[in-house]
Design an enzyme around this catalytic site. Structure first.
Site, PDB file in Angstrom:
ATOM      1  N   SER A  41       0.865  -1.185   0.000  1.00  0.00           N
ATOM      2  CA  SER A  41       0.000   0.000   0.000  1.00  0.00           C
ATOM      3  C   SER A  41       0.897   1.229   0.000  1.00  0.00           C
ATOM      4  CB  SER A  41      -0.849  -0.026   1.276  1.00  0.00           C
ATOM      5  OG  SER A  41      -1.413   1.225   1.549  1.00  0.00           O
ATOM      6  N   TYR A  48      -3.154  -0.928  10.082  1.00  0.00           N
ATOM      7  CA  TYR A  48      -3.060  -1.124   8.629  1.00  0.00           C
ATOM      8  C   TYR A  48      -1.655  -0.758   8.147  1.00  0.00           C
ATOM      9  CZ  TYR A  48      -4.424  -0.792   3.686  1.00  0.00           C
ATOM     10  OH  TYR A  48      -4.522  -0.966   2.321  1.00  0.00           O
TER      11      TYR A  48
HETATM   12  P1  NDP Z   1     -12.098  -4.608  -0.842  1.00  0.00           P
HETATM   13  O1  NDP Z   1     -12.643  -4.244   0.497  1.00  0.00           O
HETATM   14  O2  NDP Z   1     -12.777  -4.129  -2.069  1.00  0.00           O
HETATM   15  O3  NDP Z   1     -11.934  -6.196  -0.953  1.00  0.00           O
HETATM   16  C1  NDP Z   1     -11.326  -6.912   0.069  1.00  0.00           C
HETATM   17  C2  NDP Z   1     -11.275  -8.362  -0.346  1.00  0.00           C
HETATM   18  O4  NDP Z   1     -10.636  -9.115   0.695  1.00  0.00           O
HETATM   19  C3  NDP Z   1     -12.642  -8.957  -0.558  1.00  0.00           C
HETATM   20  O5  NDP Z   1     -12.592  -9.873  -1.616  1.00  0.00           O
HETATM   21  C4  NDP Z   1     -12.910  -9.665   0.752  1.00  0.00           C
HETATM   22  O6  NDP Z   1     -13.813 -10.723   0.556  1.00  0.00           O
HETATM   23  C5  NDP Z   1     -11.507 -10.172   1.084  1.00  0.00           C
HETATM   24  N1  NDP Z   1     -11.289 -10.448   2.503  1.00  0.00           N
HETATM   25  C6  NDP Z   1     -11.274  -9.593   3.536  1.00  0.00           C
HETATM   26  N2  NDP Z   1     -11.069 -10.240   4.693  1.00  0.00           N
HETATM   27  C7  NDP Z   1     -10.957 -11.551   4.375  1.00  0.00           C
HETATM   28  C8  NDP Z   1     -10.767 -12.730   5.132  1.00  0.00           C
HETATM   29  N3  NDP Z   1     -10.634 -12.706   6.463  1.00  0.00           N
HETATM   30  N4  NDP Z   1     -10.689 -13.917   4.471  1.00  0.00           N
HETATM   31  C9  NDP Z   1     -10.829 -13.969   3.126  1.00  0.00           C
HETATM   32  N5  NDP Z   1     -11.018 -12.883   2.359  1.00  0.00           N
HETATM   33  C10 NDP Z   1     -11.090 -11.689   2.985  1.00  0.00           C
HETATM   34  O7  NDP Z   1     -10.590  -4.109  -0.805  1.00  0.00           O
HETATM   35  P2  NDP Z   1      -9.547  -3.734  -1.941  1.00  0.00           P
HETATM   36  O8  NDP Z   1      -9.797  -4.480  -3.168  1.00  0.00           O
HETATM   37  O9  NDP Z   1      -9.445  -2.272  -1.968  1.00  0.00           O
HETATM   38  O10 NDP Z   1      -8.216  -4.268  -1.229  1.00  0.00           O
HETATM   39  C11 NDP Z   1      -7.515  -5.426  -1.669  1.00  0.00           C
HETATM   40  C12 NDP Z   1      -6.106  -5.343  -1.111  1.00  0.00           C
HETATM   41  O11 NDP Z   1      -5.476  -4.167  -1.629  1.00  0.00           O
HETATM   42  C13 NDP Z   1      -6.054  -5.217   0.410  1.00  0.00           C
HETATM   43  O12 NDP Z   1      -4.944  -5.918   0.903  1.00  0.00           O
HETATM   44  C14 NDP Z   1      -5.862  -3.728   0.618  1.00  0.00           C
HETATM   45  O13 NDP Z   1      -5.277  -3.447   1.849  1.00  0.00           O
HETATM   46  C15 NDP Z   1      -4.973  -3.399  -0.552  1.00  0.00           C
HETATM   47  N6  NDP Z   1      -4.944  -1.999  -0.961  1.00  0.00           N
HETATM   48  C16 NDP Z   1      -6.058  -1.343  -1.379  1.00  0.00           C
HETATM   49  C17 NDP Z   1      -5.960  -0.022  -1.793  1.00  0.00           C
HETATM   50  C18 NDP Z   1      -7.128   0.754  -2.305  1.00  0.00           C
HETATM   51  O14 NDP Z   1      -6.991   1.971  -2.544  1.00  0.00           O
HETATM   52  N7  NDP Z   1      -8.285   0.159  -2.515  1.00  0.00           N
HETATM   53  C19 NDP Z   1      -4.691   0.696  -1.764  1.00  0.00           C
HETATM   54  C20 NDP Z   1      -3.582  -0.097  -1.319  1.00  0.00           C
HETATM   55  C21 NDP Z   1      -3.713  -1.390  -0.929  1.00  0.00           C
HETATM   56  P3  NDP Z   1     -14.911 -11.161   1.683  1.00  0.00           P
HETATM   57  O15 NDP Z   1     -15.384  -9.923   2.353  1.00  0.00           O
HETATM   58  O16 NDP Z   1     -15.954 -11.900   0.915  1.00  0.00           O
HETATM   59  O17 NDP Z   1     -14.148 -12.065   2.597  1.00  0.00           O
END
Ligand code: NDP
Length: 258
Positions: free
Chosen positions: A148, A161
């Site tokens: 990130s 985070y």
């Molecule tokens: P979203 O909230 O859109 O998606 C998160 C995903 O992670 C979902 O598919 C969710 O599925 C899954 N998830 C969360 N917790 C669990 C768990 N305990 N077990 C299995 N799956 C899990 O987030 P983003 O797409 O934005 O983020 C994806 C990654 O990118 C993360 O690591 C985030 O920190 C990172 N990131 C995002 C940025 C942004 O600007 N969006 C910037 C930098 C990094 P479900 O809820 O069905 O479990």
């Protein structure tokens, strides 16, 4: 092999955690379009089913499992099921993530801290350990972690985070050193501000000032789209990146350069 052919993922099996929406979905679909068989892990079975259909529509072999990556006992059986149904995993993307905005350590509870560290860091270690053991037997594999902008900068209101994402960079480097002799490359992608559910709150009226600051600081002048993370992920997953390891690549529209 020609340079362009080296980006092809045909015959590879990829596992993307958190692949049912946002960045993980973008990467999973990108992998499928590049020829890989793709498995996704996510807790929400309905969202899993939606993305499974999208993956299959590309013609890819695909699998979606309802797995909570913080359930330590679930990881090994789920990983084995992917290998039985799709074949040995060549590519692991540790993408699943949550962000708990607590306001800072004075408000942060141990429970909230633990939830973020368990999802964003401990699960990355545990699943990488399982995947690396399998990949090492074939002397081939790619592990891609998701960092990130907060891998580089402090984040007052979300310290857990930032702590996890900073650690991802060092875990990536450490695993890269250890696993290189086993033919496994370990890299990370550090997305900038990407339009997903996680960041939706920042695009509400209440956070207009913050949103304006993000746009002003991002030379590209806009939010990134989840699909825009796929190209870098495909590169890192492919043989085009066989001599790239321990690297964290920013995909941020230039946010981090000023
Ligand atoms: P979203 O909230 O859109 O998606 C998160 C995903 O992670 C979902 O598919 C969710 O599925 C899954 N998830 C969360 N917790 C669990 C768990 N305990 N077990 C299995 N799956 C899990 O987030 P983003 O797409 O934005 O983020 C994806 C990654 O990118 C993360 O690591 C985030 O920190 C990172 N990131 C995002 C940025 C942004 O600007 N969006 C910037 C930098 C990094 P479900 O809820 O069905 O479990």
């Amino acid at each position: 092999m020609t340079a362009s052919a080296s980006f092809n993922l045909a015959g590879r099996v990829a596992l993307v955690t958190g692949g049912n929406r946002g960045i993980g979905r973008g990467i999973a679909l990108g992998f499928a379009q590049a020829g890989a068989a793709v498995a996704i892990f996510g807790r929400n079975a309905e969202k899993n089913a939606e993305v499974l259909a999208e993956l299959k529509a590309t013609g890819a072999r695909a699998l979606a499992l309802a797995v909570d990556v913080t359930d330590r006992t679930a990881l090994e059986p789920a990983f084995r099921r992917v290998e039985v149904e799709l074949g040995p995993v060549d590519i692991l993307v540790n993408n699943a993530g949550i962000a708990n905005v607590t306001g800072g350590i004075l408000q942060e509870t141990a429970e909230s801290w633990d939830a973020v560290i368990e999802t964003q860091l401990n699960a990355v270690f545990l699943l990488s350990k399982i995947a690396a053991a399998s990949m090492a037997t074939r002397k081939r594999g790619k592990i891609i972690n998701v960092g990130s902008m907060y891998s580089y900068f402090g984040a007052g209101p979300i310290p857990s985070y930032s702590a996890a994402k900073g650690a991802i960079v060092q875990l990536t480097r450490s695993m890269a050193i250890e696993l290189a002799p086993h033919g496994i490359q370990v890299n990370a992608i550090a997305p900038g501000w990407v339009e997903t559910d996680m960041t939706a709150v920042v695009r509400t009226r209440e956070f207009k000032t913050m949103n304006d600051e993000i746009l002003a600081r991002t030379p590209a002048g806009r939010w990134g789209q989840p699909e825009e993370m796929a190209g870098t992920a495909i590169f890192l997953a492919s043989s085009a990146a066989d001599f790239v390891t321990g690297e964290t690549i920013r995909v941020d529209g230039g946010y981090a350069i000023r």
